[in-house]
Design a protein around this motif. Structure first.
Motif, PDB file in Angstrom:
ATOM      1  N   LYS A  29     -33.885  39.105  11.129  1.00  0.00           N
ATOM      2  CA  LYS A  29     -32.451  39.330  11.243  1.00  0.00           C
ATOM      3  C   LYS A  29     -32.092  40.722  11.748  1.00  0.00           C
ATOM      4  CE  LYS A  29     -29.999  36.751  10.627  1.00  0.00           C
ATOM      5  NZ  LYS A  29     -29.552  35.693  11.566  1.00  0.00           N
ATOM      6  N   SER A  30     -33.069  41.596  11.932  1.00  0.00           N
ATOM      7  CA  SER A  30     -32.755  42.927  12.448  1.00  0.00           C
ATOM      8  C   SER A  30     -32.279  42.835  13.895  1.00  0.00           C
ATOM      9  CB  SER A  30     -33.988  43.838  12.364  1.00  0.00           C
ATOM     10  OG  SER A  30     -34.371  44.055  11.026  1.00  0.00           O
ATOM     11  N   PRO A  31     -31.146  43.442  14.199  1.00  0.00           N
ATOM     12  CA  PRO A  31     -30.617  43.376  15.575  1.00  0.00           C
ATOM     13  C   PRO A  31     -31.472  44.155  16.552  1.00  0.00           C
ATOM     14  CG  PRO A  31     -29.317  44.871  14.242  1.00  0.00           C
ATOM     15  CD  PRO A  31     -30.272  44.199  13.304  1.00  0.00           C
ATOM     16  N   ARG A  32     -31.523  43.690  17.778  1.00  0.00           N
ATOM     17  CA  ARG A  32     -32.284  44.350  18.841  1.00  0.00           C
ATOM     18  C   ARG A  32     -31.399  44.440  20.081  1.00  0.00           C
ATOM     19  NH1 ARG A  32     -35.382  41.168  15.801  1.00  0.00           N
ATOM     20  NH2 ARG A  32     -37.342  42.013  14.952  1.00  0.00           N
ATOM     21  N   PRO A  33     -30.618  45.513  20.197  1.00  0.00           N
ATOM     22  CA  PRO A  33     -29.693  45.642  21.335  1.00  0.00           C
ATOM     23  C   PRO A  33     -30.423  45.603  22.666  1.00  0.00           C
ATOM     24  CG  PRO A  33     -29.242  47.293  19.651  1.00  0.00           C
ATOM     25  CD  PRO A  33     -30.553  46.662  19.286  1.00  0.00           C
ATOM     26  N   ARG A  34     -29.815  44.954  23.641  1.00  0.00           N
ATOM     27  CA  ARG A  34     -30.424  44.898  24.974  1.00  0.00           C
ATOM     28  C   ARG A  34     -30.008  46.106  25.798  1.00  0.00           C
ATOM     29  NH1 ARG A  34     -26.994  43.528  29.048  1.00  0.00           N
ATOM     30  NH2 ARG A  34     -25.001  42.531  28.521  1.00  0.00           N
ATOM     31  N   ARG A  35     -30.784  46.416  26.794  1.00  0.00           N
ATOM     32  CA  ARG A  35     -30.454  47.510  27.708  1.00  0.00           C
ATOM     33  C   ARG A  35     -29.317  47.096  28.637  1.00  0.00           C
ATOM     34  NH1 ARG A  35     -34.348  51.452  28.339  1.00  0.00           N
ATOM     35  NH2 ARG A  35     -33.690  51.779  30.480  1.00  0.00           N
ATOM     36  N   ARG A  36     -28.588  48.089  29.128  1.00  0.00           N
ATOM     37  CA  ARG A  36     -27.526  47.815  30.092  1.00  0.00           C
ATOM     38  C   ARG A  36     -28.106  47.286  31.402  1.00  0.00           C
ATOM     39  NH1 ARG A  36     -23.207  52.826  30.553  1.00  0.00           N
ATOM     40  NH2 ARG A  36     -22.155  52.554  28.535  1.00  0.00           N
ATOM     41  N   LYS A 142     -18.933  41.793  19.526  1.00  0.00           N
ATOM     42  CA  LYS A 142     -17.890  42.802  19.415  1.00  0.00           C
ATOM     43  C   LYS A 142     -18.472  44.203  19.231  1.00  0.00           C
ATOM     44  CE  LYS A 142     -13.905  44.164  16.598  1.00  0.00           C
ATOM     45  NZ  LYS A 142     -13.078  43.836  15.411  1.00  0.00           N
ATOM     46  N   GLY A 143     -19.471  44.327  18.344  1.00  0.00           N
ATOM     47  CA  GLY A 143     -20.069  45.637  18.105  1.00  0.00           C
ATOM     48  C   GLY A 143     -20.716  46.206  19.344  1.00  0.00           C
ATOM     49  N   GLY A 144     -21.392  45.351  20.118  1.00  0.00           N
ATOM     50  CA  GLY A 144     -22.023  45.810  21.346  1.00  0.00           C
ATOM     51  C   GLY A 144     -21.003  46.258  22.371  1.00  0.00           C
ATOM     52  N   ALA A 145     -19.904  45.511  22.486  1.00  0.00           N
ATOM     53  CA  ALA A 145     -18.852  45.881  23.432  1.00  0.00           C
ATOM     54  C   ALA A 145     -18.207  47.210  23.045  1.00  0.00           C
ATOM     55  CB  ALA A 145     -17.792  44.777  23.498  1.00  0.00           C
ATOM     56  N   VAL A 146     -17.941  47.391  21.747  1.00  0.00           N
ATOM     57  CA  VAL A 146     -17.361  48.646  21.270  1.00  0.00           C
ATOM     58  C   VAL A 146     -18.310  49.812  21.534  1.00  0.00           C
ATOM     59  CG1 VAL A 146     -16.722  49.946  19.197  1.00  0.00           C
ATOM     60  CG2 VAL A 146     -15.851  47.629  19.533  1.00  0.00           C
ATOM     61  N   MET A 251     -26.399  53.474  16.866  1.00  0.00           N
ATOM     62  CA  MET A 251     -26.014  52.117  16.486  1.00  0.00           C
ATOM     63  C   MET A 251     -27.076  51.091  16.884  1.00  0.00           C
ATOM     64  SD  MET A 251     -23.068  51.924  14.857  1.00  0.00           S
ATOM     65  CE  MET A 251     -22.513  50.241  15.182  1.00  0.00           C
ATOM     66  N   HIS A 252     -27.237  50.083  16.014  1.00  0.00           N
ATOM     67  CA  HIS A 252     -28.141  48.967  16.274  1.00  0.00           C
ATOM     68  C   HIS A 252     -27.396  47.625  16.342  1.00  0.00           C
ATOM     69  CE1 HIS A 252     -30.608  52.073  14.299  1.00  0.00           C
ATOM     70  NE2 HIS A 252     -31.602  51.621  15.036  1.00  0.00           N
ATOM     71  N   PHE A 256     -20.526  41.229  14.333  1.00  0.00           N
ATOM     72  CA  PHE A 256     -19.360  41.581  13.521  1.00  0.00           C
ATOM     73  C   PHE A 256     -19.636  42.660  12.476  1.00  0.00           C
ATOM     74  CE2 PHE A 256     -18.105  37.193  14.856  1.00  0.00           C
ATOM     75  CZ  PHE A 256     -16.942  37.543  15.515  1.00  0.00           C
ATOM     76  N   ILE A 257     -20.858  42.746  12.001  1.00  0.00           N
ATOM     77  CA  ILE A 257     -21.153  43.658  10.896  1.00  0.00           C
ATOM     78  C   ILE A 257     -21.286  45.115  11.351  1.00  0.00           C
ATOM     79  CG2 ILE A 257     -23.682  43.721  10.860  1.00  0.00           C
ATOM     80  CD1 ILE A 257     -21.383  42.875   7.917  1.00  0.00           C
ATOM     81  N   PHE A 258     -21.040  45.388  12.611  1.00  0.00           N
ATOM     82  CA  PHE A 258     -21.234  46.741  13.140  1.00  0.00           C
ATOM     83  C   PHE A 258     -20.367  47.773  12.424  1.00  0.00           C
ATOM     84  CE2 PHE A 258     -17.379  45.713  15.326  1.00  0.00           C
ATOM     85  CZ  PHE A 258     -16.806  46.912  15.727  1.00  0.00           C
TER      86      PHE A 258
END
Length: 322
Positions: A29-36, A142-146, A251-252, A256-258
């Motif tokens: 469940k750990s988030p893994r943000p993608r690169r731009r 939403k968290g990624g967009a913010v 940030m990771h 929504f939980i961001f």
């Protein structure tokens, strides 16, 4: 003796089960943000014949007074209401402060409708050269967009607000005033709260089911150690530029939980944080599924808390411009 051995065995078994569950939560469940993607480094505006222009960098010096970041996913119908509210606020603010400068960053988070077209058409119709529209190749959340929007912001103060216009935008003045009063070494965060209306005279309108879920989520957040904030999820938050650097480069979470990770990072780094009552009303068209997303948020929050507790996530110092 046998009873004691049984209790010890049960305790060891329970501890082992909890450890295994925690490990599974962290692993899966750990988030893994993608690169731009390269195209996500550019924005559209009504200057330069609508050509794309390269986004700014949070590490650079501020060039405007206020950056407004709006995460938007399939918001073609609700977005104009917020844009009207922002435009009215800017007009009134410039009567008081003629040199007030701002930028409005619309983060189209992989929408399937005409959100981007609506934003650009609004900018053309009203001559808003400060509007910058960015389109994500695929939906981040939403968290990624913010996060991506704030990391590109150029303001001395930076805020994000929901695209539905649920919060009265002029309440930003109260957040700015409180943030400036609480600032220490250039660090300050002010967050909107929908839970202080009884003391402040602000107006909050929400359904009973939403109020119940808000209470349940707040209780769960408190159990996991995030205390002292009445409303963690209000989509109306303001940061000094220095505070934004310290928060958003670490940030990771992209869903929504961001908001919770923002508060955790603020607490870990001793950033002054104030909660400010705002006027808010529930707007139809929410993208959240009450059951599915509530379960998802609970698991995500547990993963975030465990990663920081176990030291898997380190807080890097990105406070100084490069």
């Amino acid at each position: 003796m046998e009873m004691l051995q049984l209790l010890v065995s049960l305790g060891v078994g329970l501890a082992t089960a909890l450890a295994v569950c925690a490990g599974l939560v962290v692993r899966f469940k750990s988030p893994r943000p993608r690169r731009r993607e390269e195209s996500e480094n550019y924005y559209l505006c009504i200057d330069e014949k609508h050509e794309q222009q390269r986004l700014g960098d949070l590490q650079s010096k501020a060039t405007v007074d206020l950056s407004i970041v709006v995460p938007a996913y399939n918001e073609e119908e609700r977005l104009p209401v917020l844009l009207d509210d922002v435009r009215d606020y800017v007009a009134e603010r410039r009567q008081r402060e003629p040199r007030f400068s701002f930028e409005l960053i619309i983060m189209d988070d992989g929408s399937r409708d005409k959100t981007l077209d609506v934003a650009m058409e609004y900018a053309r119709k009203h001559g808003i050269r400060e509007l910058k529209a960015v389109r994500h190749v695929v939906n981040r959340g939403k968290g990624g967009a913010v996060t991506q929007g704030i990391m590109s912001a150029q303001g001395r103060f930076i805020m994000f607000c929901d695209a539905d216009g649920a919060t009265k935008f002029s309440d930003i003045d109260a957040l700015l005033e409180r943030a400036q009063a609480a600032a220490r070494d250039g660090l300050a965060i002010a967050i909107g709260s929908r839970n202080n209306q009884a003391l402040s005279g602000t107006v909050v309108e929400r359904s009973h089911i939403r109020a119940f879920l808000q209470w349940g989520f707040h209780t769960y957040v408190t159990i996991l150690g995030v205390r002292g904030v009445r409303d963690t999820q209000c989509g109306f938050k303001l940061f000094s530029r220095e505070a934004a650097r310290r928060i958003f480069y670490n940030m990771h979470v992209e869903r929504f939980i961001f908001d919770i990770e923002i508060l955790l990072l603020a607490r870990y780094q001793g950033i002054p944080l104030v909660e400010v009552p705002v006027n808010w009303h529930e707007v139809a068209g929410s993208k959240m599924s009450i059951v599915r997303d509530s379960i998802q948020m609970a698991l995500d929050l547990l993963a975030v808390r465990l990663n920081y507790m176990l030291g898997n996530w380190k807080i890097a110092d990105r406070s100084k411009p490069q």
